[in-house]
Design a protein around this motif. Structure first.
Motif, PDB file in Angstrom:
ATOM      1  N   ILE A 118       0.837  -1.202   0.000  1.00 16.14           N
ATOM      2  CA  ILE A 118       0.000   0.000   0.000  1.00 16.14           C
ATOM      3  C   ILE A 118       0.870   1.250   0.000  1.00 16.14           C
ATOM      4  O   ILE A 118       0.642   2.183  -0.780  1.00 16.14           O
ATOM      5  CB  ILE A 118      -0.956  -0.024   1.201  1.00 16.14           C
ATOM      6  CG1 ILE A 118      -1.973  -1.153   1.043  1.00 16.14           C
ATOM      7  CG2 ILE A 118      -1.678   1.313   1.359  1.00 16.14           C
ATOM      8  CD1 ILE A 118      -2.769  -1.462   2.288  1.00 16.14           C
ATOM      9  N   VAL A 119       1.883   1.272   0.842  1.00 13.57           N
ATOM     10  CA  VAL A 119       2.781   2.436   0.904  1.00 13.57           C
ATOM     11  C   VAL A 119       3.529   2.595  -0.411  1.00 13.57           C
ATOM     12  O   VAL A 119       3.670   3.710  -0.925  1.00 13.57           O
ATOM     13  CB  VAL A 119       3.753   2.296   2.103  1.00 13.57           C
ATOM     14  CG1 VAL A 119       4.851   3.323   2.041  1.00 13.57           C
ATOM     15  CG2 VAL A 119       2.989   2.400   3.413  1.00 13.57           C
ATOM     16  N   LEU A 120       4.009   1.484  -0.984  1.00  8.36           N
ATOM     17  CA  LEU A 120       4.712   1.551  -2.265  1.00  8.36           C
ATOM     18  C   LEU A 120       3.805   2.093  -3.361  1.00  8.36           C
ATOM     19  O   LEU A 120       4.225   2.904  -4.190  1.00  8.36           O
ATOM     20  CB  LEU A 120       5.242   0.166  -2.646  1.00  8.36           C
ATOM     21  CG  LEU A 120       5.933   0.073  -3.997  1.00  8.36           C
ATOM     22  CD1 LEU A 120       7.238   0.866  -3.983  1.00  8.36           C
ATOM     23  CD2 LEU A 120       6.175  -1.365  -4.367  1.00  8.36           C
ATOM     24  N   GLY A 121       2.542   1.673  -3.353  1.00 10.33           N
ATOM     25  CA  GLY A 121       1.597   2.181  -4.352  1.00 10.33           C
ATOM     26  C   GLY A 121       1.391   3.679  -4.233  1.00 10.33           C
ATOM     27  O   GLY A 121       1.375   4.402  -5.238  1.00 10.33           O
ATOM     28  N   PHE A 122       1.273   4.178  -2.999  1.00  9.55           N
ATOM     29  CA  PHE A 122       1.109   5.623  -2.818  1.00  9.55           C
ATOM     30  C   PHE A 122       2.378   6.383  -3.200  1.00  9.55           C
ATOM     31  O   PHE A 122       2.300   7.503  -3.711  1.00  9.55           O
ATOM     32  CB  PHE A 122       0.694   5.948  -1.393  1.00  9.55           C
ATOM     33  CG  PHE A 122      -0.776   5.778  -1.147  1.00  9.55           C
ATOM     34  CD1 PHE A 122      -1.692   6.633  -1.735  1.00  9.55           C
ATOM     35  CD2 PHE A 122      -1.252   4.761  -0.346  1.00  9.55           C
ATOM     36  CE1 PHE A 122      -3.052   6.487  -1.522  1.00  9.55           C
ATOM     37  CE2 PHE A 122      -2.600   4.599  -0.125  1.00  9.55           C
ATOM     38  CZ  PHE A 122      -3.508   5.463  -0.716  1.00  9.55           C
ATOM     39  N   ILE A 123       3.526   5.794  -2.960  1.00 12.45           N
ATOM     40  CA  ILE A 123       4.783   6.434  -3.379  1.00 12.45           C
ATOM     41  C   ILE A 123       4.847   6.512  -4.899  1.00 12.45           C
ATOM     42  O   ILE A 123       5.275   7.525  -5.465  1.00 12.45           O
ATOM     43  CB  ILE A 123       5.991   5.680  -2.794  1.00 12.45           C
ATOM     44  CG1 ILE A 123       6.077   5.918  -1.292  1.00 12.45           C
ATOM     45  CG2 ILE A 123       7.286   6.102  -3.477  1.00 12.45           C
ATOM     46  CD1 ILE A 123       7.109   5.072  -0.580  1.00 12.45           C
ATOM     47  N   GLU A 149       6.280  14.880  -8.549  1.00 14.65           N
ATOM     48  CA  GLU A 149       6.324  16.344  -8.576  1.00 14.65           C
ATOM     49  C   GLU A 149       4.947  16.894  -8.909  1.00 14.65           C
ATOM     50  O   GLU A 149       4.284  16.410  -9.826  1.00 14.65           O
ATOM     51  CB  GLU A 149       7.332  16.821  -9.621  1.00 14.65           C
ATOM     52  CG  GLU A 149       8.765  16.526  -9.265  1.00 14.65           C
ATOM     53  CD  GLU A 149       9.717  17.083 -10.307  1.00 14.65           C
ATOM     54  OE1 GLU A 149       9.387  18.123 -10.920  1.00 14.65           O
ATOM     55  OE2 GLU A 149      10.767  16.479 -10.507  1.00 14.65           O
ATOM     56  N   PRO A 150       4.511  17.893  -8.185  1.00  7.22           N
ATOM     57  CA  PRO A 150       3.199  18.467  -8.512  1.00  7.22           C
ATOM     58  C   PRO A 150       3.262  19.261  -9.817  1.00  7.22           C
ATOM     59  O   PRO A 150       4.322  19.717 -10.239  1.00  7.22           O
ATOM     60  CB  PRO A 150       2.907  19.383  -7.328  1.00  7.22           C
ATOM     61  CG  PRO A 150       4.237  19.705  -6.750  1.00  7.22           C
ATOM     62  CD  PRO A 150       5.118  18.520  -7.036  1.00  7.22           C
ATOM     63  N   SER A 151       2.133  19.398 -10.438  1.00  6.89           N
ATOM     64  CA  SER A 151       2.051  20.173 -11.663  1.00  6.89           C
ATOM     65  C   SER A 151       2.104  21.661 -11.301  1.00  6.89           C
ATOM     66  O   SER A 151       1.328  22.141 -10.483  1.00  6.89           O
ATOM     67  CB  SER A 151       0.750  19.856 -12.394  1.00  6.89           C
ATOM     68  OG  SER A 151       0.706  20.548 -13.612  1.00  6.89           O
ATOM     69  N   SER A 152       3.027  22.362 -11.892  1.00  8.05           N
ATOM     70  CA  SER A 152       3.170  23.790 -11.601  1.00  8.05           C
ATOM     71  C   SER A 152       2.345  24.594 -12.605  1.00  8.05           C
ATOM     72  O   SER A 152       1.458  24.070 -13.256  1.00  8.05           O
ATOM     73  CB  SER A 152       4.649  24.174 -11.664  1.00  8.05           C
ATOM     74  OG  SER A 152       5.173  23.871 -12.944  1.00  8.05           O
ATOM     75  N   THR A 195       2.020   6.334 -16.963  1.00  9.45           N
ATOM     76  CA  THR A 195       1.465   5.029 -16.650  1.00  9.45           C
ATOM     77  C   THR A 195       1.753   4.639 -15.202  1.00  9.45           C
ATOM     78  O   THR A 195       0.929   3.999 -14.550  1.00  9.45           O
ATOM     79  CB  THR A 195       2.060   3.967 -17.595  1.00  9.45           C
ATOM     80  OG1 THR A 195       1.830   4.375 -18.937  1.00  9.45           O
ATOM     81  CG2 THR A 195       1.439   2.614 -17.379  1.00  9.45           C
ATOM     82  N   ARG A 196       2.884   5.057 -14.700  1.00 11.76           N
ATOM     83  CA  ARG A 196       3.251   4.735 -13.321  1.00 11.76           C
ATOM     84  C   ARG A 196       2.252   5.332 -12.343  1.00 11.76           C
ATOM     85  O   ARG A 196       1.844   4.694 -11.384  1.00 11.76           O
ATOM     86  CB  ARG A 196       4.652   5.280 -13.027  1.00 11.76           C
ATOM     87  CG  ARG A 196       5.087   5.105 -11.579  1.00 11.76           C
ATOM     88  CD  ARG A 196       6.453   5.718 -11.334  1.00 11.76           C
ATOM     89  NE  ARG A 196       6.531   7.131 -11.664  1.00 11.76           N
ATOM     90  CZ  ARG A 196       6.404   8.107 -10.762  1.00 11.76           C
ATOM     91  NH1 ARG A 196       6.191   7.827  -9.514  1.00 11.76           N
ATOM     92  NH2 ARG A 196       6.497   9.364 -11.138  1.00 11.76           N
ATOM     93  N   ARG A 197       1.836   6.565 -12.586  1.00 11.72           N
ATOM     94  CA  ARG A 197       0.905   7.247 -11.679  1.00 11.72           C
ATOM     95  C   ARG A 197      -0.537   6.816 -11.853  1.00 11.72           C
ATOM     96  O   ARG A 197      -1.308   6.794 -10.904  1.00 11.72           O
ATOM     97  CB  ARG A 197       0.972   8.757 -11.888  1.00 11.72           C
ATOM     98  CG  ARG A 197       2.195   9.387 -11.313  1.00 11.72           C
ATOM     99  CD  ARG A 197       2.069  10.873 -11.438  1.00 11.72           C
ATOM    100  NE  ARG A 197       3.154  11.562 -10.770  1.00 11.72           N
ATOM    101  CZ  ARG A 197       3.250  12.860 -10.699  1.00 11.72           C
ATOM    102  NH1 ARG A 197       2.337  13.619 -11.255  1.00 11.72           N
ATOM    103  NH2 ARG A 197       4.261  13.406 -10.080  1.00 11.72           N
ATOM    104  N   ILE A 198      -0.929   6.481 -13.057  1.00 11.82           N
ATOM    105  CA  ILE A 198      -2.334   6.203 -13.320  1.00 11.82           C
ATOM    106  C   ILE A 198      -2.670   4.716 -13.238  1.00 11.82           C
ATOM    107  O   ILE A 198      -3.773   4.356 -12.829  1.00 11.82           O
ATOM    108  CB  ILE A 198      -2.730   6.762 -14.711  1.00 11.82           C
ATOM    109  CG1 ILE A 198      -2.622   8.267 -14.679  1.00 11.82           C
ATOM    110  CG2 ILE A 198      -4.121   6.327 -15.100  1.00 11.82           C
ATOM    111  CD1 ILE A 198      -2.940   8.932 -15.977  1.00 11.82           C
ATOM    112  N   VAL A 199      -1.725   3.826 -13.563  1.00 11.68           N
ATOM    113  CA  VAL A 199      -2.034   2.404 -13.622  1.00 11.68           C
ATOM    114  C   VAL A 199      -1.288   1.606 -12.549  1.00 11.68           C
ATOM    115  O   VAL A 199      -1.899   0.885 -11.767  1.00 11.68           O
ATOM    116  CB  VAL A 199      -1.705   1.834 -15.023  1.00 11.68           C
ATOM    117  CG1 VAL A 199      -1.964   0.352 -15.077  1.00 11.68           C
ATOM    118  CG2 VAL A 199      -2.494   2.551 -16.084  1.00 11.68           C
ATOM    119  N   VAL A 200       0.025   1.719 -12.513  1.00 10.54           N
ATOM    120  CA  VAL A 200       0.841   0.855 -11.666  1.00 10.54           C
ATOM    121  C   VAL A 200       0.618   1.145 -10.181  1.00 10.54           C
ATOM    122  O   VAL A 200       0.371   0.230  -9.389  1.00 10.54           O
ATOM    123  CB  VAL A 200       2.333   0.982 -12.042  1.00 10.54           C
ATOM    124  CG1 VAL A 200       3.186   0.121 -11.138  1.00 10.54           C
ATOM    125  CG2 VAL A 200       2.551   0.611 -13.501  1.00 10.54           C
ATOM    126  N   GLY A 201       0.710   2.392  -9.785  1.00  9.00           N
ATOM    127  CA  GLY A 201       0.542   2.760  -8.383  1.00  9.00           C
ATOM    128  C   GLY A 201      -0.812   2.375  -7.818  1.00  9.00           C
ATOM    129  O   GLY A 201      -0.890   1.703  -6.781  1.00  9.00           O
TER     130      GLY A 201
END
Length: 88
Positions: free
Chosen positions: A37-42, A47-50, A60-66
């Motif tokens: 669970i912690v790894l998925g949230f990491i 970086e936030p969108s500026s 894909t890492r942020r939308i699917v894998v995590g």
């Protein structure tokens, strides 16, 4: 006198049958699920969108894998709690 002996036998068997319901394997599996669970949230974070558009927020890492790893961690937590393991 005989009733006293039977009472002691019942008391001993009752004490022996009241063992802790979770074993070492349950805690190990719960730890693995928490780590997933912690790894998925990491993996979801980054970086936030500026003010300038950053296409990295749609990776894909942020939308699917995590989220998939987080979901598996949450899904396997009840399995970790209910796992019986080998009997001693």
């Amino acid at each position: 006198m005989a009733n006293n002996k039977n009472y002691k036998k019942k008391e001993k068997t009752q004490i022996q049958s009241n063992k802790f319901p979770l074993r070492k394997i349950n805690f190990l599996l719960m730890g693995v699920c928490c780590a997933m669970i912690v790894l998925g949230f990491i993996l979801i974070s980054g970086e936030p969108s500026s003010a300038v558009f950053n296409p990295e927020i749609f990776s894909t890492r942020r939308i699917v894998v995590g989220p998939a790893i987080c979901f598996l961690g949450f899904l396997l937590m009840p399995v970790a709690l209910l796992w019986k393991g080998k009997k001693d």
